[in-house]
Scaffold this active site. Structure first.
Site, short mmCIF file in Angstrom:
data_model
loop_
_atom_site.label_atom_id
_atom_site.label_comp_id
_atom_site.label_asym_id
_atom_site.label_seq_id
_atom_site.Cartn_x
_atom_site.Cartn_y
_atom_site.Cartn_z
NE ARG A 73 -4.97 -12.56 -1.77
CZ ARG A 73 -5.18 -13.66 -0.88
NH1 ARG A 73 -6.08 -13.63 0.01
NH2 ARG A 73 -4.52 -14.74 -1.40
CE LYS A 129 -5.54 -14.34 -4.87
NZ LYS A 129 -4.43 -15.10 -5.76
CG HIS A 182 0.09 -8.11 -1.22
ND1 HIS A 182 -1.08 -8.55 -1.18
CD2 HIS A 182 0.82 -9.30 -1.57
CE1 HIS A 182 -1.35 -9.76 -1.41
NE2 HIS A 182 0.12 -10.20 -1.79
NE ARG A 195 -1.60 -12.51 1.18
CZ ARG A 195 -2.55 -13.41 1.82
NH1 ARG A 195 -3.13 -12.94 2.91
NH2 ARG A 195 -2.57 -14.36 1.19
CG HIS A 244 -1.33 -19.04 0.60
ND1 HIS A 244 -0.17 -18.89 0.99
CD2 HIS A 244 -1.87 -17.92 -0.04
CE1 HIS A 244 0.40 -17.71 0.63
NE2 HIS A 244 -0.57 -16.93 0.14
CE1 TYR A 273 5.68 -14.53 1.90
CE2 TYR A 273 3.84 -16.14 1.55
CZ TYR A 273 4.48 -14.88 1.54
OH TYR A 273 3.46 -14.13 0.75
#
Length: 292
Positions: free
Chosen positions: A151, A179, A241, A244, A267, A276
């Site tokens: 990110r 995050k 993004h 990504r 993740h 995906y």
């Protein structure tokens, strides 16, 4: 739980104090204040009917489903806290369950049809963005965003101390804080990793910095990516993004496992990565069946 609060504002402040990150506090604060203003009542006055009516109002306004879910989850958390500390005698929102309506489901299908083609760049487009970028620093940023699948907020916090060479080859990993909650270590291929090492500065300095050494802004990186996308004729809104998303889609299309992509993207849940597997029309179960 013994917390003395005398007003909605004090209650919200006490509730937000229990949240971990500044970003979470900002997001939750916005959602509950917007929700309370939308219902036009104080916390002690709000009933289940008010919540249902407000949900219907947001549905008619076509507010994004994820935003509505977040808003009501935030409000339910606040009301649970309000009841726990004795600010309200009964939690009227305890029985409220946010569910998509029929109109939501129809709009979700319409959006999915549009988004499936808009979320990803092709490998050729990514290469064109990089090859046509004449600014070496900007080219390096685009390559790092795509190849690390990080990110933009994570990349901007990257320091030279966060580059860790591999023992068996010339590639390496970068240490990122996903995050603000988890450490992730995506891999970089040897050519990119060695190019970064050749520029290496002091350990505590940012890898991608302004000329004065201070941290670049998110807006600056967005501008770099958007300009590169516009240069190659991309017709949709391309952001950092998007690179990504594109990394994940291209990796799975080229044979990477979902677990490998999960590790690279950082993740926490495999479910987040599984979207995906549907991003490329070649990568579905129908193509392995004998009946055509």
């Amino acid at each position: 739980m013994i917390i003395q609060v005398e007003s909605d504002e004090e209650l919200i402040d006490a509730w937000l104090a229990l949240k971990n990150s500044a970003k979470t506090k900002e997001q939750y604060s916005y959602q509950v204040i917007t929700g309370l203003n939308g219902m036009g009542k104080s916390i002690k006055e709000i009933t289940i009917d008010d919540a249902l009516n407000y949900d219907h109002k947001l549905e008619k306004q076509k507010l994004a489903l994820a935003t509505r879910a977040l808003r009501f989850n935030a409000l339910k958390s606040l009301f649970k806290f309000a009841h726990a500390v004795g600010y309200i005698p009964e939690n009227h929102l305890a029985v409220f369950t946010f569910k998509p309506k029929e109109s939501d489901k129809k709009r979700m299908l319409e959006d999915a049809r549009k988004d499936l083609k808009k979320k990803f760049l092709t490998p050729e487009q990514v290469e064109q963005m990089i090859d046509t970028e004449i600014n070496p620093k900007h080219r390096l940023i685009i390559r790092t965003l795509y190849l690390s699948a990080a990110r933009v907020s994570e990349i901007l916090l990257l320091t030279w101390a966060d580059l860790v060479p591999n023992e068996k080859d010339d590639g390496g990993r970068i240490i990122l804080m996903a995050k603000g909650q988890r450490v992730v270590t995506p891999s970089l291929p040897a050519p990119l990793f060695q190019e970064l090492l050749a520029m290496k500065g002091k350990p505590d300095k940012y890898v991608f910095a302004k000329n004065d050494g201070s941290q670049m802004t998110r807006q600056a990186v967005w501008w770099i990516v958007k300009k590169a996308a516009k240069r190659i004729g991309a017709k949709w809104t391309t952001s950092p993004h998007t690179l990504r998303h594109s990394h994940a889609s291209h990796a799975i299309a080229n044979g990477a496992t979902i677990v490998q992509v999960q590790e690279q993207l950082g993740h926490a849940s495999l479910a987040s990565t599984s979207i995906y597997t549907h991003a490329d029309e070649r990568e579905t179960s129908v193509h392995v069946l004998s009946l055509k």
